[in-house]
Scaffold this active site. Structure first.
Site, PDB file in Angstrom:
ATOM      1  N   ARG A  85     -19.641   0.804  49.071  1.00  0.00           N
ATOM      2  CA  ARG A  85     -18.473   1.614  49.446  1.00  0.00           C
ATOM      3  C   ARG A  85     -18.635   3.120  49.322  1.00  0.00           C
ATOM      4  NH1 ARG A  85     -14.695  -1.999  45.801  1.00  0.00           N
ATOM      5  NH2 ARG A  85     -16.704  -2.008  44.756  1.00  0.00           N
ATOM      6  N   TYR A 109     -18.645 -16.754  35.914  1.00  0.00           N
ATOM      7  CA  TYR A 109     -17.663 -16.729  37.014  1.00  0.00           C
ATOM      8  C   TYR A 109     -17.066 -18.112  37.269  1.00  0.00           C
ATOM      9  CZ  TYR A 109     -18.558 -11.893  38.123  1.00  0.00           C
ATOM     10  OH  TYR A 109     -18.639 -10.532  38.042  1.00  0.00           O
ATOM     11  N   ARG A 132     -16.567  -1.691  57.039  1.00  0.00           N
ATOM     12  CA  ARG A 132     -15.658  -2.375  56.114  1.00  0.00           C
ATOM     13  C   ARG A 132     -14.199  -2.253  56.552  1.00  0.00           C
ATOM     14  NH1 ARG A 132     -12.910  -4.721  53.138  1.00  0.00           N
ATOM     15  NH2 ARG A 132     -13.026  -4.957  50.874  1.00  0.00           N
ATOM     16  N   ASP A 167     -23.737 -11.408  48.234  1.00  0.00           N
ATOM     17  CA  ASP A 167     -23.145 -11.381  46.904  1.00  0.00           C
ATOM     18  C   ASP A 167     -23.632 -12.588  46.123  1.00  0.00           C
ATOM     19  OD1 ASP A 167     -20.884  -9.737  45.443  1.00  0.00           O
ATOM     20  OD2 ASP A 167     -20.716 -11.819  44.816  1.00  0.00           O
ATOM     21  N   ARG A 192     -26.805  -1.990  44.339  1.00  0.00           N
ATOM     22  CA  ARG A 192     -25.621  -1.642  45.136  1.00  0.00           C
ATOM     23  C   ARG A 192     -25.866  -0.424  46.027  1.00  0.00           C
ATOM     24  NH1 ARG A 192     -20.547  -3.794  42.984  1.00  0.00           N
ATOM     25  NH2 ARG A 192     -21.159  -5.948  42.748  1.00  0.00           N
TER      26      ARG A 192
END
Ligand code: CP3
Length: 345
Positions: free
Chosen positions: A29, A151, A38, A74, A25
């Protein structure tokens, strides 16, 4: 020795002049440059726009000076290409509509043609390689079949994995069929990424650690062995196998495969390496939350990880999981500098 080779050479356990470092990562963010993009685009828009994905892939190379870039994308775009509807909601994380919990549901999922159905990923890889101009290698990735299955079955991130384990334990044949389909899809996907230009691969088994070792062995390991043996590029590009929270069954993780085993911080690095054996490399394993500590404390912990690796060839410095979104950007910059300085041979 060029920077480009440092990370790859370490993956092959060759002698290096210092320990290479990159961070899971690393684009995200916590970074102001990421936030600026973003603000104008949703996360999935960013993943699906090759120009933006390539730009964001390069941000940490420029800002942090890491020794590898990882493709900005992702793990769940593969599941979307298999026919599920994927959405990301602010603060909630991913949502997949109509979770798969029956044999019919498994049957309806399709194995995508990665070249065609995930064309935007392949375009982003080509663009990122061009923008990198050989400065550092580009890592491609996929979720591991079990992490993707969780998921697909839960429809979201989970703490208990209630539906996943229910299906595993009470519909083992349907669960196995799902794992087989996902494994085939992952193999095709990562092979396509190598064809498009990635120079290393990481397989994220982020949730393997929710399983009892004997359940991992029975329900996951056979598929993982097939995955690693059928990644055609094995021997051509190094493959990192990140198994999160799997400290109690690293022997089985090692049996699954991978040239480098990635570990979280819940096990000391030297113990993890001893358990998987020195015929594979090791990646890790600073607690990502250590980056909220003062610099002297970060330094003490970086030294500890490096001491445990003992300059043995095959260590790649990383966090034990992804950078937390609230991490001060300056601390991440300082971390990379620190690893480079403290690991110089
Ligand atoms: O490492 C990198 O910098 C490459 C990009 C990358 C992302 N996700 C970007 C991302 C990679 C390799 C992933 C993998 C991924 N995605 C995993 C496996 C790794 C892990 O963390 O265990 C998993 C489980 C996912 C699924 C996923 N994607 C979740 C659970 C979330 C929400 C997380 C959160 O904190 O809200 C995402 C979103 C996501 N993936 C973001 C990023 C940069 C945040 C998106 C945003 O800007 O809102």
């Amino acid at each position: 020795m060029s920077e480009r080779q440092l990370f790859i050479r370490a993956c092959w356990r060759e002698e290096v002049e210092r320990t290479p470092v990159w961070l899971m990562r690393q684009a995200g963010r916590y970074m102001r440059a990421y936030q600026r993009i973003r603000e104008r685009h949703s996360f999935l828009e960013m993943c699906k726009n090759p120009r933006i994905a390539a730009e964001v892939t390069l941000q940490p190379v420029e800002r942090l000076g890491v020794d590898a870039a990882i493709l900005f994308s992702d793990i769940l775009v593969l599941v979307e290409a298999m026919g599920m509807r994927l959405e990301f909601h602010e603060g909630l994380g991913p949502r997949l509509s109509e979770p798969v919990r029956t044999p019919e549901g498994v049957h309806r999922l399709r194995v995508p043609d990665a070249e065609r159905d995930l064309h935007y990923v392949m375009e982003a890889i080509k663009l990122a390689r061009k923008k990198l101009r050989g400065r550092v290698p580009l890592i491609g990735f996929s979720g591991a079949p079990f992490t993707l299955a969780s998921y697909v079955i839960e429809g979201r991130s989970s703490r208990s994995f209630r539906f996943t384990k229910e299906m595993m334990f009470s519909q083992p044949e349907a669960f196995c069929a799902l794992m087989e389909k996902l494994t085939t899809a992952v193999i095709d996907y990562v092979n396509a990424q190598v064809d498009a230009g990635v120079q290393a691969l990481q397989i994220f088994d982020s949730w393997a650690g929710c399983l009892a070792p004997q359940d991992y062995e029975q329900y996951v390991l056979p598929h993982m062995r097939r995955l690693f043996s059928e990644i055609e590029a094995r021997g051509e590009v190094p493959v990192i196998h990140f198994a999160n929270q799997a400290g109690t069954f690293l022997d089985k993780v090692r049996l699954a495969g991978g040239d480098v085993i990635g570990v979280d911080w819940r096990i000391p690095l030297d113990e993890a390496w001893r358990r998987v054996g020195y015929e594979v490399g090791i990646q890790g394993n600073l607690d990502p939350l250590a980056l909220f500590a003062p610099l002297h404390e970060i330094e003490r912990r970086v030294r500890d990880v490096l001491d445990r690796a003992a300059s043995r060839p095959g260590h790649i410095f990383n966090l034990g999981h992804g950078v937390h979104k609230d991490t001060p950007e300056e601390k991440v910059v300082a971390l990379v500098k620190m690893v480079k300085r403290l690991s110089a041979r």
